[in-house]
Design a protein around this motif. Structure first.
Motif, PDB file in Angstrom:
ATOM      1  N   ILE A  36       0.830  -1.204   0.000  1.00 59.82           N
ATOM      2  CA  ILE A  36       0.000   0.000   0.000  1.00 59.82           C
ATOM      3  C   ILE A  36       0.868   1.258   0.000  1.00 59.82           C
ATOM      4  N   ILE A  37       1.713   1.398   1.003  1.00 60.27           N
ATOM      5  CA  ILE A  37       2.483   2.632   1.179  1.00 60.27           C
ATOM      6  C   ILE A  37       3.347   2.913  -0.047  1.00 60.27           C
ATOM      7  N   SER A  38       3.941   1.894  -0.614  1.00 60.62           N
ATOM      8  CA  SER A  38       4.815   2.092  -1.780  1.00 60.62           C
ATOM      9  C   SER A  38       4.054   2.608  -2.993  1.00 60.62           C
ATOM     10  N   SER A  39       2.718   2.485  -2.997  1.00 54.09           N
ATOM     11  CA  SER A  39       1.929   2.942  -4.148  1.00 54.09           C
ATOM     12  C   SER A  39       1.287   4.315  -3.927  1.00 54.09           C
ATOM     13  N   LEU A  40       1.452   4.898  -2.746  1.00 53.22           N
ATOM     14  CA  LEU A  40       0.855   6.198  -2.448  1.00 53.22           C
ATOM     15  C   LEU A  40       1.825   7.327  -2.789  1.00 53.22           C
ATOM     16  N   ASN A  41       1.288   8.508  -2.967  1.00 53.23           N
ATOM     17  CA  ASN A  41       2.116   9.689  -3.237  1.00 53.23           C
ATOM     18  C   ASN A  41       2.395  10.424  -1.931  1.00 53.23           C
ATOM     19  N   PHE A  42       3.646  10.779  -1.760  1.00 51.28           N
ATOM     20  CA  PHE A  42       4.063  11.487  -0.554  1.00 51.28           C
ATOM     21  C   PHE A  42       4.818  12.743  -0.934  1.00 51.28           C
ATOM     22  N   GLY A  43       4.592  13.774  -0.157  1.00 51.40           N
ATOM     23  CA  GLY A  43       5.372  14.988  -0.294  1.00 51.40           C
ATOM     24  C   GLY A  43       6.602  14.901   0.576  1.00 51.40           C
ATOM     25  N   GLU A  44       7.005  16.047   1.066  1.00 53.29           N
ATOM     26  CA  GLU A  44       8.168  16.102   1.945  1.00 53.29           C
ATOM     27  C   GLU A  44       7.823  15.525   3.306  1.00 53.29           C
ATOM     28  N   ARG A  69      15.203   9.705   4.785  1.00 54.63           N
ATOM     29  CA  ARG A  69      13.824  10.061   5.133  1.00 54.63           C
ATOM     30  C   ARG A  69      13.169   9.083   6.109  1.00 54.63           C
ATOM     31  N   VAL A  70      13.833   7.996   6.462  1.00 54.65           N
ATOM     32  CA  VAL A  70      13.204   6.932   7.244  1.00 54.65           C
ATOM     33  C   VAL A  70      13.882   6.792   8.601  1.00 54.65           C
ATOM     34  N   ILE A  71      13.036   6.752   9.654  1.00 58.70           N
ATOM     35  CA  ILE A  71      13.541   6.584  11.018  1.00 58.70           C
ATOM     36  C   ILE A  71      12.673   5.557  11.734  1.00 58.70           C
ATOM     37  N   ASP A  96       9.584  17.077  17.681  1.00 49.43           N
ATOM     38  CA  ASP A  96       8.662  17.325  16.577  1.00 49.43           C
ATOM     39  C   ASP A  96       9.436  17.403  15.274  1.00 49.43           C
ATOM     40  N   MET A  97       8.810  16.910  14.195  1.00 47.06           N
ATOM     41  CA  MET A  97       9.416  16.953  12.875  1.00 47.06           C
ATOM     42  C   MET A  97       8.310  16.853  11.830  1.00 47.06           C
ATOM     43  N   ASN A  98       8.627  17.189  10.612  1.00 48.52           N
ATOM     44  CA  ASN A  98       7.687  17.103   9.504  1.00 48.52           C
ATOM     45  C   ASN A  98       7.557  15.638   9.086  1.00 48.52           C
ATOM     46  N   LEU A  99       6.345  15.088   9.213  1.00 48.13           N
ATOM     47  CA  LEU A  99       6.100  13.679   8.897  1.00 48.13           C
ATOM     48  C   LEU A  99       5.232  13.534   7.661  1.00 48.13           C
ATOM     49  N   CYS A 100       5.462  12.450   6.913  1.00 43.24           N
ATOM     50  CA  CYS A 100       4.556  12.100   5.817  1.00 43.24           C
ATOM     51  C   CYS A 100       3.980  10.696   6.014  1.00 43.24           C
ATOM     52  N   TYR A 101       4.572   9.893   6.889  1.00 42.35           N
ATOM     53  CA  TYR A 101       4.022   8.575   7.196  1.00 42.35           C
ATOM     54  C   TYR A 101       4.495   8.148   8.571  1.00 42.35           C
ATOM     55  N   THR A 102       3.559   7.643   9.370  1.00 44.46           N
ATOM     56  CA  THR A 102       3.897   7.114  10.691  1.00 44.46           C
ATOM     57  C   THR A 102       3.152   5.804  10.910  1.00 44.46           C
ATOM     58  N   ALA A 123       1.754  12.246  16.150  1.00 44.94           N
ATOM     59  CA  ALA A 123       1.752  12.099  14.692  1.00 44.94           C
ATOM     60  C   ALA A 123       0.712  13.019  14.045  1.00 44.94           C
ATOM     61  N   LEU A 124      -0.464  13.128  14.645  1.00 47.94           N
ATOM     62  CA  LEU A 124      -1.494  14.030  14.114  1.00 47.94           C
ATOM     63  C   LEU A 124      -0.980  15.469  14.068  1.00 47.94           C
TER      64      LEU A 124
END
Length: 178
Positions: A36-44, A69-71, A96-102, A123-124
């Motif tokens: 799923i995740i590999s097929s979605l579009n993500f920004g920064e 980008r991965v932690i 705190d940091m800018n997240l695109c997936y958690t 995360a929210l």
């Protein structure tokens, strides 16, 4: 290593719950990332996993989206993955940091419900445009979330063994602020 952590290490890595077989390529975090995740579009933003197990999902995400980008955060890093950071979220929290997936998969939802709520709130607050993978039981406690049921993704590989992988217990929360 604190006594509590020694017991957890012994339970998970020296027999007990047998992390070596439970958190492999059929585990929901890995299956969701791959199918799923590999097929979605993500920004920064960063891709974060709380509760990394052996690190298979972290490695997959690193290969898909870049090591920068991965932690991963976990109390343990049994295979010494360079992107998994030791963090006891019961006593400390990431900045705190800018997240695109958690992916929030710390401990057991029955016994660790409160910490999952705190991580979900974090995360929210930190996700502007992206997704959060969380237990349905937690997401159902909130109003006005854009919940995506995993069953809406028609992928045969994802649903080969849904009870073993516990896919039916998770949902994606889509966060859009643009």
């Amino acid at each position: 290593m604190k006594n509590k952590n020694k017991k957890i290490w012994k339970d998970w890595f020296e027999g007990g719950k047998s992390i070596w077989s439970e958190y492999g390529y059929n585990y929901h975090s890995y299956l969701i990332a791959k199918n799923i995740i590999s097929s979605l579009n993500f920004g920064e933003g960063k891709f974060i996993q709380f509760g990394t197990g052996l690190g298979l999902t972290i490695e997959y995400l690193c290969n898909q989206f870049g090591y920068d980008r991965v932690i991963g955060y976990d109390m343990f890093n049994p295979l010494n993955h360079p992107n998994i950071h030791s963090l006891d979220v019961y006593t400390d929290f990431p900045q705190d940091m800018n997240l695109c997936y958690t992916d929030i998969d710390i401990g057991d939802v029955r016994g660790d419900y409160d910490i999952r709520i705190k991580l979900f709130d974090w995360a929210l607050k930190n996700t502007k445009n992206g997704y959060i993978l969380i237990n349905k039981s937690i997401a159902s406690q909130y109003n006005n979330l854009n919940i995506i049921e995993l069953s809406s993704f028609n992928n045969i590989e994802l649903w080969k063994s849904p009870h073993q992988s516990r896919l039916f217990t998770k949902v994606l929360i889509e966060m859009k602020t643009y």
